[in-house]
Design an enzyme around this catalytic site. Structure first.
Site, PDB file in Angstrom:
ATOM      1  N   ASP A   1       0.867  -1.171   0.000  1.00 37.32           N
ATOM      2  CA  ASP A   1       0.000   0.000   0.000  1.00 37.32           C
ATOM      3  C   ASP A   1       0.912   1.231   0.000  1.00 37.32           C
ATOM      4  OD1 ASP A   1      -2.276   1.714   0.483  1.00 37.32           O
ATOM      5  OD2 ASP A   1      -1.691   1.741   2.592  1.00 37.32           O
TER       6      ASP A   1
ATOM      7  N   ASP B   1      -0.271   5.056   0.938  1.00 40.74           N
ATOM      8  CA  ASP B   1      -0.543   6.013   2.006  1.00 40.74           C
ATOM      9  C   ASP B   1      -0.395   5.365   3.381  1.00 40.74           C
ATOM     10  OD1 ASP B   1      -1.209   7.434  -0.214  1.00 40.74           O
ATOM     11  OD2 ASP B   1      -3.156   8.116   0.497  1.00 40.74           O
TER      12      ASP B   1
END
Length: 389
Positions: free
Chosen positions: A174, A176
């Site tokens: 991922d 963020d």
């Protein structure tokens, strides 16, 4: 036979030179040096011609001449085979206390496991040690240690042993709050002056009042009219998570392929792909018309299910079985991806994600994931010296 004492050059050669006079065959050897003390174990065949007593006396005399201790035991057969079920248990502590170490060892014993070996992977920025465990299958061991991890606040990862651990892998992260410290939509919102509204929509989504796609469209709509020059400003504001460059650099040196999937925007992930030398990157795309953000995204939305689909697609393109993939994320939006991967790592994640993932890392250093793969800090530093970034 076991030889132990203060380490110095030539001990191993000296022992086997001594044994060579008795024409024995070497069946097994193991040696460990810890804090300047050596433990050298050798399993050899019985000397011919009834000279075992002479061998014992000669080895003891040699050991005493070097101020070492020797222990020699006679028996038959090879070492007892290790029990079924083999796992690597990696423990990250900051610090790693004696109390926690005792609890972990006791839990392994309680599940029927035997600790065959322990060694340190890193002494900073966290203490990382690995237990080689046999005698219990990986899943029940992982379940038992997950409870211990939660109760004691120490990170424990359990993975099965075998050739796959040394195989080429695909690692997908991922973006963020995982690869980077920021939430990209919030960086854009700061330039648009709508931070509070974006935060409210995010909170509503976390309460389950909106799904990810609804919340994405609602937040992006607030960016309508923002000049596209803001994209460069946001890229400059993005802060990599400590250890991110080390993680990616080391994985690439090992021949791993590395990718990112994000509910954020390609305007940022494409830049990260180039800067970090990533193999794959996919995210949502902000629509820009006549130099302005329209407040819409174009193309297929990358949501929770989309991240898992992309993991599978990247694995197929990389030629890596899904069982040899590693996924890293922090939010509920990453759960499908974490569950689909061979190893799902929750990185400073919400409680629901930590409970669902194979393992959790709760220290702010992304390169600690390397320890879960059996890579030591010394190996990372040696590679950096040999091949500067």
């Amino acid at each position: 036979m076991k030889i132990f004492g203060k380490d110095r050059p030539g001990i191993t050669a000296g022992l086997f030179d001594t044994l060579a006079a008795f024409a024995v065959d070497v069946v097994d050897i193991e040696q460990v040096v810890t804090r300047g003390r050596i433990v050298l174990c050798a399993l050899v065949t019985e000397p011919a011609g009834g000279t075992e007593g002479e061998l014992r006396a000669t080895v003891h005399s040699w050991a005493e001449s070097l101020k070492l201790q020797a222990e020699i035991i006679s028996g038959t057969g090879d070492n007892r085979p290790r029990g079924h079920g083999r796992s690597h248990v990696t423990v990250l502590g900051n610090p790693l206390t004696a109390e926690n170490s005792a609890a972990i060892a006791a839990t392994i014993t309680r599940t029927g496991g035997n600790i065959d070996r322990i060694f340190r992977l890193a002494k900073y920025p966290v203490t990382a040690v690995e237990f080689a465990v046999s005698g219990v299958e990986t899943e029940p061991l992982r379940t038992a240690l997950a409870t211990e991890s939660h109760e004691r606040g120490v990170d424990i990862a359990v993975v099965s042993a075998g050739l796959h651990r040394r195989a080429q892998r695909l690692v997908v992260m991922d973006v963020d709050s995982t690869l980077i410290q920021d939430e990209v939509i919030e960086l854009f919102a700061a330039h648009a002056g709508c931070e509070e509204q974006v935060a409210e929509i995010t909170a509503s989504a976390m309460r389950g009042e909106l799904d990810f796609e609804q919340s994405l469209h609602a937040r992006v709509a607030l960016l309508e009219g923002l000049d596209e020059s803001v994209v460069d400003k946001v890229r400059a504001e993005v802060r990599l998570t400590p250890g991110a460059r080390t993680l990616i650099r080391t994985l690439k040196r090992l021949g791993y392929q590395v990718g990112v999937v994000s509910g954020g925007f390609t305007q940022v992930t494409d830049d990260l792909k180039v800067r970090l030398g990533l193999d794959f990157a996919s995210a949502n795309t902000l629509e820009i018309v006549d130099g302005k953000l329209t407040g819409r995204v174009i193309g297929e939305v990358v949501d929770r299910a989309g991240k898992a689909r992309l993991l599978r697609r990247f694995a197929a393109e990389a030629g890596v079985p899904l069982a040899q993939t590693v996924a890293i994320g922090d939010g509920a939006n990453d759960l499908d991806m974490l569950n689909a991967a061979g190893l799902g790592v929750a990185f400073n994640a919400k409680p629901v994600v930590r409970r669902a993932a194979d393992t959790a890392v709760n220290v702010p250093f992304l390169d600690t994931v390397l320890y879960l793969l059996g890579i030591t800090r010394e190996e990372v530093e040696a590679a950096d010296v040999a091949e500067p970034a």
